[in-house]
Design an enzyme around this catalytic site. Structure first.
Site, mmCIF file in Angstrom:
data_model
loop_
_atom_site.group_PDB
_atom_site.id
_atom_site.type_symbol
_atom_site.label_atom_id
_atom_site.label_comp_id
_atom_site.label_asym_id
_atom_site.label_seq_id
_atom_site.Cartn_x
_atom_site.Cartn_y
_atom_site.Cartn_z
ATOM 1 N N ILE A 122 -7.244 7.233 0.268
ATOM 2 C CA ILE A 122 -8.353 5.935 0.276
ATOM 3 C C ILE A 122 -9.950 6.401 1.010
ATOM 4 O O ILE A 122 -9.873 6.750 1.789
ATOM 5 C CB ILE A 122 -8.350 4.996 1.653
ATOM 6 C CG1 ILE A 122 -8.664 3.756 1.037
ATOM 7 C CG2 ILE A 122 -7.834 5.408 2.920
ATOM 8 C CD1 ILE A 122 -8.238 2.144 1.961
ATOM 9 N N GLY A 178 -2.768 7.822 0.180
ATOM 10 C CA GLY A 178 -2.793 6.601 -1.668
ATOM 11 C C GLY A 178 -2.569 7.973 -2.646
ATOM 12 O O GLY A 178 -1.727 7.576 -3.337
ATOM 13 N N ASP A 181 1.348 7.471 -2.185
ATOM 14 C CA ASP A 181 1.711 5.929 -3.121
ATOM 15 C C ASP A 181 1.417 5.744 -4.760
ATOM 16 O O ASP A 181 2.375 5.508 -5.299
ATOM 17 C CB ASP A 181 0.693 4.794 -2.659
ATOM 18 C CG ASP A 181 0.570 4.918 -1.126
ATOM 19 O OD1 ASP A 181 1.892 4.068 -0.574
ATOM 20 O OD2 ASP A 181 -0.231 5.461 -0.292
ATOM 21 N N GLU A 201 -0.444 8.339 6.735
ATOM 22 C CA GLU A 201 -1.745 6.994 7.429
ATOM 23 C C GLU A 201 -1.411 7.318 9.130
ATOM 24 O O GLU A 201 -2.701 6.119 9.753
ATOM 25 C CB GLU A 201 -1.030 6.461 6.591
ATOM 26 C CG GLU A 201 -0.783 5.873 5.502
ATOM 27 C CD GLU A 201 -0.915 6.496 4.076
ATOM 28 O OE1 GLU A 201 -0.993 6.188 2.880
ATOM 29 O OE2 GLU A 201 0.256 7.683 4.368
ATOM 30 N N ASP A 209 1.478 1.095 3.760
ATOM 31 C CA ASP A 209 1.739 -0.265 3.200
ATOM 32 C C ASP A 209 1.912 -0.620 1.795
ATOM 33 O O ASP A 209 1.813 -1.871 1.226
ATOM 34 C CB ASP A 209 1.158 -0.886 4.056
ATOM 35 C CG ASP A 209 -0.482 -0.623 3.969
ATOM 36 O OD1 ASP A 209 -1.072 0.005 2.565
ATOM 37 O OD2 ASP A 209 -1.557 -1.944 4.745
#
Length: 332
Positions: A122, A178, A181, A201, A209
């Site tokens: 991110i 991310g 993810d 994170e 999340d």
């Protein structure tokens, strides 16, 4: 044994003949289907896709190219920012993969990162205001704002999973936050020897999340290892990623890895899109349901899909000992 082999060959020919008759049956009025598995050189030339920038895919944070017939290459394209995921990225990924899902000519996708690494995760500088200055004048309204924001960001990677075309992640350098993810939402993962994966994170003061905590346990199958990675934010290097099942192959460098990923995508794209996309849909359904539910769903799925012409074409190619890449399957 010789008699059994001969009987098998006869049965195979009979099956091919039966399927050929089905393919050209008169219960399809006006339908004339050619079973030629190879076309003329003129037809082959006409079917070639123009390589280069993919039409209808113009983005700030991504670069989408048509690298070979039926295969798209999606690159995270902010190399000067280590492919950090800014606001534009979260929106453009959804737009990009929604278009790919509807693209009848695309049968497989490779996703990689431009520059020195896959992604740094991110972009905190770009995204800070969304978190530090949330919209709403009380706890309830601010909470609803955050829920909507998180849900939209989750869709950025869920859209990869929803895409019926197989998506191959090709990772080099860092795959941070991310990035984990993203790759856990892909169907196949390759990496270069210099790759590392980091669930970052907790070092940022929050729990992941947008998919890692939900998908990573299903990918590598060890809850203990998942917990270790999520609680510590330590790096998982390429060899450990291979041993744990996070990636299926490791390559010496980025170039060799990308060549292998694109070759794999080409091989997948040579198969029946009905068969490949049906396999992806059912694999994902079965992952989230019991064996009995998965079998029932599969039966319902194939009660219609078994009627495809792709079945007859594939069987005929096998009986004639021809490669599937010589078969012309209709767009899907």
């Amino acid at each position: 044994m010789a008699g059994a082999m001969a009987a098998g060959m006869v049965a195979s020919r009979r099956l091919g003949d039966l399927l050929t008759r089905r393919l050209t049956a008169s219960n399809h009025p006006g339908l004339s289907i050619s079973l030629r598995l190879t076309g003329s050189s003129a037809q082959q030339e006409a079917s070639r896709v123009a390589l280069g920038e993919a039409p209808d895919h113009s983005y700030e944070s991504l670069r989408v190219t048509s690298v070979q017939k039926h295969v798209l290459h999606v690159q995270l394209n902010r190399p000067d920012k280590r492919n950090a995921m800014n606001r534009v990225f979260w929106r453009e990924m959804v737009e990009c993969f929604n278009k790919i899902s509807r693209d009848a000519d695309c049968r497989a996708v490779v996703i990689s990162g431009a520059g020195k690494m896959f992604t740094a995760g991110i972009d905190l500088m770009d995204m800070a205001s969304d978190i530090v200055q949330p919209k709403g004048d009380d706890v309830a309204r601010i909470s609803w704002y955050f829920r909507d924001l998180i849900t939209r960001y989750q869709e950025t990677f869920t859209v990869i999973e929803k895409c019926p075309k197989p998506v191959i992640a090709a990772v080099h350098g860092g795959c941070i936050g991310g990035g984990v993810d993203l790759v856990t939402a892909c169907d196949i993962r390759y990496c270069a020897q210099d790759a590392f994966f980091q669930v970052k994170e907790v070092d940022m003061g929050l729990a992941a999340d947008v998919g890692t905590l939900q998908r990573l346990p299903r990918v590598i199958g060890s809850q203990s290892l998942v917990n270790e990675l999520a609680f510590t934010a330590r790096k998982m290097m390429a060899d450990e990623a291979l041993g744990s099942g996070l990636v299926s192959r490791v390559f010496p460098d980025k170039e060799v890895m990308l060549d292998a990923a694109l070759a794999l995508a080409a091989e997948i794209s040579s198969k029946s899109p009905v068969a490949v996309q049906g396999s992806k849909v059912n694999l994902l359904y079965s992952r989230d349901h019991s064996v009995a539910e998965g079998l029932n769903y599969m039966a319902s799925w194939n009660m219609s899909m078994l009627q495809t012409q792709d079945l007859m074409k594939s069987v005929q190619a096998a009986t004639e000992k021809k490669e599937l890449k010589s078969v012309t399957f209709s767009k899907l």
